[in-house]
Design an enzyme around this catalytic site. Structure first.
Site, PDB file in Angstrom:
ATOM      1  N   PHE A   1       0.849  -1.192   0.000  1.00  0.00           N
ATOM      2  CA  PHE A   1       0.000   0.000   0.000  1.00  0.00           C
ATOM      3  C   PHE A   1       0.882   1.238   0.000  1.00  0.00           C
ATOM      4  O   PHE A   1       1.772   1.368   0.838  1.00  0.00           O
ATOM      5  CB  PHE A   1      -0.945   0.045   1.207  1.00  0.00           C
ATOM      6  CG  PHE A   1      -1.917   1.186   1.112  1.00  0.00           C
ATOM      7  CD1 PHE A   1      -3.083   1.069   0.364  1.00  0.00           C
ATOM      8  CD2 PHE A   1      -1.647   2.403   1.724  1.00  0.00           C
ATOM      9  CE1 PHE A   1      -3.966   2.136   0.241  1.00  0.00           C
ATOM     10  CE2 PHE A   1      -2.531   3.475   1.605  1.00  0.00           C
ATOM     11  CZ  PHE A   1      -3.694   3.348   0.859  1.00  0.00           C
TER      12      PHE A   1
ATOM     13  N   ASP B   1       9.010   2.470   1.944  1.00  0.00           N
ATOM     14  CA  ASP B   1       7.839   3.236   2.365  1.00  0.00           C
ATOM     15  C   ASP B   1       7.685   3.017   3.872  1.00  0.00           C
ATOM     16  O   ASP B   1       7.252   1.958   4.313  1.00  0.00           O
ATOM     17  CB  ASP B   1       6.595   2.755   1.607  1.00  0.00           C
ATOM     18  CG  ASP B   1       5.338   3.528   2.004  1.00  0.00           C
ATOM     19  OD1 ASP B   1       5.303   4.083   3.121  1.00  0.00           O
ATOM     20  OD2 ASP B   1       4.382   3.558   1.192  1.00  0.00           O
TER      21      ASP B   1
ATOM     22  N   LYS C   1       2.306   9.680   8.362  1.00  0.00           N
ATOM     23  CA  LYS C   1       1.439   9.286   9.495  1.00  0.00           C
ATOM     24  C   LYS C   1       1.876   9.801  10.878  1.00  0.00           C
ATOM     25  O   LYS C   1       1.416  10.842  11.304  1.00  0.00           O
ATOM     26  CB  LYS C   1       1.254   7.779   9.505  1.00  0.00           C
ATOM     27  CG  LYS C   1       0.333   7.307   8.367  1.00  0.00           C
ATOM     28  CD  LYS C   1      -0.210   5.910   8.579  1.00  0.00           C
ATOM     29  CE  LYS C   1      -1.378   5.613   7.675  1.00  0.00           C
ATOM     30  NZ  LYS C   1      -1.039   5.094   6.343  1.00  0.00           N
TER      31      LYS C   1
HETATM   32  C1  LIG Z   1      -1.196   5.321   4.920  1.00  0.00           C
HETATM   33  C2  LIG Z   1      -0.108   4.900   4.020  1.00  0.00           C
HETATM   34  C3  LIG Z   1       0.226   5.646   2.868  1.00  0.00           C
HETATM   35  C4  LIG Z   1      -0.578   6.834   2.415  1.00  0.00           C
HETATM   36  O1  LIG Z   1      -0.490   7.896   3.313  1.00  0.00           O
HETATM   37  P1  LIG Z   1      -1.537   9.121   3.168  1.00  0.00           P
HETATM   38  O2  LIG Z   1      -1.056  10.094   4.217  1.00  0.00           O
HETATM   39  O3  LIG Z   1      -2.899   8.572   3.427  1.00  0.00           O
HETATM   40  O4  LIG Z   1      -1.393   9.650   1.795  1.00  0.00           O
HETATM   41  C5  LIG Z   1       1.319   5.239   2.133  1.00  0.00           C
HETATM   42  N1  LIG Z   1       2.038   4.160   2.474  1.00  0.00           N
HETATM   43  C6  LIG Z   1       1.744   3.416   3.568  1.00  0.00           C
HETATM   44  C7  LIG Z   1       2.595   2.243   3.895  1.00  0.00           C
HETATM   45  C8  LIG Z   1       0.653   3.753   4.360  1.00  0.00           C
HETATM   46  O5  LIG Z   1       0.336   2.994   5.420  1.00  0.00           O
END
Ligand SMILES: *Cc1c(COP(=O)(O)O)cnc(C)c1O
Length: 391
Positions: free
Chosen positions: A133, A218, A247
């Site tokens: 994700f 990420d 986050k």
């Molecule tokens: C939540 C998340 C995103 C996206 O972050 P947003 O602030 O909602 O754009 C990207 N990568 C990972 C692993 C995430 O958990």
């Protein structure tokens, strides 16, 4: 006319989410709904409130900076943003930082860095993992290796190819002469709390070195102490060329960032990339207070200790309830895979005063604030025991 937030939401907010509770207050690991009922919050705003709800140090930093200089654009220096950049660089890759406002934007910055770096010899393809994700913008949704998020949005962004997570052969097979970078989560969060294996992480680094590719992680969900290290990749003794975060960085205040090694630090020159709100004094002050709090309150140690305690308790429950299939994760990023759908259990735990997140089909995700203590862990296990007993 109504002032009922649920009715207003139904009438005026685009239904991208289907919220249940109405929350009105938070403190530490606890949130309260509009009826006054308290909940132990193992969602923490989806791994955002790592220092707990309304931590006094974070609140004070935001209040003070809001009253001093909230925003001044990146056409001017401010006193706070460079200190945050220094802090992040010193904690990680020793290079430089680009500031933005969300996880998706942080990943977008990494994509643009990869494309700019590869443009010298015509390379642009980025390999991402299935079940990953990376966000909801057109590019990050394309990078996300799950077709369910991509339905109805064709044509997708060109230049992304997918490999199997934790399968080095699959990544190797995806490399073409156009490949420029690999992007991977150290722990897949949305995908069901699945940690990368050590061999996979070191193997990715080797592949990148052999093929002259950039290795990006990420860290949006698994960063900022969540896994019992500042960043998830730091469990693996692998140095990436860059990574994204968001986050938990602002503890609830929106901020995202991408950071890279000294080798890549000057790839963006003035005009190459930008964000109006990236690294405002207010966002940077919130983030500095979060990093200070994680350090001063030894929350990374606590994430390891409380994570181990929770996993132990879950393992005991697993012996009692065969419906628990596996328990996995790192630090306080824990997934409980069930033999049954997770959604109904999530609802029953909520009624029992415990908030967690059903993810995938049958995984319950626990990502509590890192300020959680032993009595709360016992409370989680008790609520689970009660709910599983009648599941
Ligand atoms: C939540 C998340 C995103 C996206 O972050 P947003 O602030 O909602 O754009 C990207 N990568 C990972 C692993 C995430 O958990």
């Amino acid at each position: 006319m109504t002032s009922d937030p649920k009715l207003l939401h139904k009438q005026y907010v685009m239904p991208t989410y289907a919220p249940g509770l109405t929350l009105v207050r938070g403190e530490g690991v606890t949130v309260w709904d509009d009826t006054g009922k308290a909940y132990l919050d193992c969602t923490a705003g989806i791994a955002v409130c790592n220092t707990g709800h309304c931590h006094p140090a974070v609140v004070a930093a935001i209040q003070s900076q809001a009253a001093t200089l909230m925003h001044c654009s990146n056409l001017f220096h401010n006193l706070v943003q460079p200190r945050l950049a220094q802090r992040l660089a010193e904690l990680t890759l020793g290079g430089k930082v680009f500031f933005c406002n969300s996880g998706a934007e942080a990943n977008e910055a990494l994509f643009k860095i990869a494309r700019k770096w590869g443009s010298a010899d015509g390379r642009y393809e980025i390999i991402t993992m299935k079940n990953s994700f990376h966000g909801r913008t057109l590019a990050t949704m394309t990078a996300t290796g799950q077709t369910k998020y991509q339905q109805g949005y064709a044509p997708l962004m060109p230049g992304f190819v997918y490999a199997d997570f934790n399968q080095l052969d699959s990544v190797r097979a995806a490399i073409t002469p156009a490949t420029v970078a690999i992007l991977c989560e150290a722990v897949q969060g949305e995908g069901g709390v699945i940690p990368a294996t050590p061999d996979f992480m070191t193997g990715l680094r080797d592949l990148c070195d052999q093929h002259d590719l950039l290795l990006f992680f990420d860290e949006v969900q698994c960063g900022i102490g969540r896994t019992g290290a500042w960043f998830g990749y730091q469990h693996y003794n692998v140095r990436p060329d860059g990574f994204s975060m968001a986050k938990a960085l602002g503890g609830g205040f929106p901020i995202g960032a991408a950071t890279v090694t000294p080798e890549l630090a000057d790839i963006f020159q003035p005009g190459n990339h930008a964000s109006t709100f990236g690294g405002t004094p207010l966002a940077a002050a919130a983030a500095l207070a979060v990093l200070d709090t994680v350090e001063n309150e030894r929350l990374i140690d606590n994430a390891n200790q409380m994570g181990a305690l929770l996993k132990d308790g879950l393992a005991t429950l697993a012996q009692k309830y065969p419906l628990i299939r596996t328990i996995r994760g790192l630090g306080l990023m824990i997934g409980v895979e069930l033999t049954v759908p997770a959604k109904p259990l999530e609802a029953r735990l909520r009624d029992n005063g415990l908030l967690c997140i059903a993810t995938g089909e049958n995984v319950l995700r626990f990502v509590p604030p890192l300020v959680i203590r032993e009595p709360h862990i016992r409370q989680i296990l008790k609520a689970l025991d009660q709910v599983l007993a009648t599941a």
